[in-house]
Scaffold this motif. Structure first.
Motif, mmCIF file in Angstrom:
data_model
loop_
_atom_site.group_PDB
_atom_site.id
_atom_site.type_symbol
_atom_site.label_atom_id
_atom_site.label_comp_id
_atom_site.label_asym_id
_atom_site.label_seq_id
_atom_site.Cartn_x
_atom_site.Cartn_y
_atom_site.Cartn_z
ATOM 1 N N ASP A 85 2.568 1.771 -3.296
ATOM 2 C CA ASP A 85 1.622 2.249 -4.298
ATOM 3 C C ASP A 85 1.315 3.733 -4.131
ATOM 4 O O ASP A 85 1.296 4.488 -5.096
ATOM 5 N N VAL A 86 1.095 4.168 -2.894
ATOM 6 C CA VAL A 86 0.714 5.551 -2.618
ATOM 7 C C VAL A 86 1.884 6.519 -2.801
ATOM 8 O O VAL A 86 1.738 7.572 -3.425
ATOM 9 N N LEU A 132 1.866 15.174 -6.089
ATOM 10 C CA LEU A 132 2.143 14.529 -4.800
ATOM 11 C C LEU A 132 3.273 15.265 -4.083
ATOM 12 O O LEU A 132 3.170 15.560 -2.889
ATOM 13 N N TYR A 173 0.832 -1.203 0.000
ATOM 14 C CA TYR A 173 0.000 0.000 0.000
ATOM 15 C C TYR A 173 0.869 1.256 0.000
ATOM 16 O O TYR A 173 0.653 2.177 -0.794
ATOM 17 N N LYS A 227 2.811 6.092 -7.536
ATOM 18 C CA LYS A 227 1.973 7.206 -7.986
ATOM 19 C C LYS A 227 2.634 8.561 -7.766
ATOM 20 O O LYS A 227 1.960 9.592 -7.786
#
Length: 112
Positions: free
Chosen positions: A15-16, A25, A12, A20
């Motif tokens: 991925d975050v 971001l 997770y 990405k």
């Protein structure tokens, strides 16, 4: 079982924060750091004064970080961020205006 949860958390977070990762971001992270810096500014000013104070720099960090976070929310089309930071930015601006208006009248805010 704990290993599976650890792997799921790792996947997770990858991925975050890695898969990405893009300009927005990075911009959002800088905005959040700028916004969070206001607490460090307030803490240092309070320690120096020996009591709880809110320095002018607190409001500028709030305003700058809030505007950056609002920009991020608009770019990412996040209604919760847009509503929250839109209203908060008005409050920060109003506090700055009140401080400037009452500058010579013994304001409770430090001019640092």
């Amino acid at each position: 079982m704990i290993i599976q949860y650890g792997q799921a958390l790792s996947d997770y977070l990858y991925d975050v924060f890695v898969a990405k990762f893009d300009f927005w971001l990075a911009f959002g992270l800088v905005a959040q750091l700028f916004f969070t810096a206001r607490f460090l500014v307030q803490w240092i000013a309070s320690e120096r004064a020996g009591n709880s104070v809110v320095p002018m720099a607190f409001w500028f960090c709030s305003m700058g970080g809030g505007l950056m976070t609002l920009t991020y929310g608009i770019a990412k089309r996040e209604p919760i961020i847009i509503l929250g930071q839109g209203l908060a930015t008005v409050i920060y601006l109003r506090n700055i205006m009140l401080i400037w208006k009452n500058r010579g009248k013994g304001s409770q805010t430090l001019d640092r």
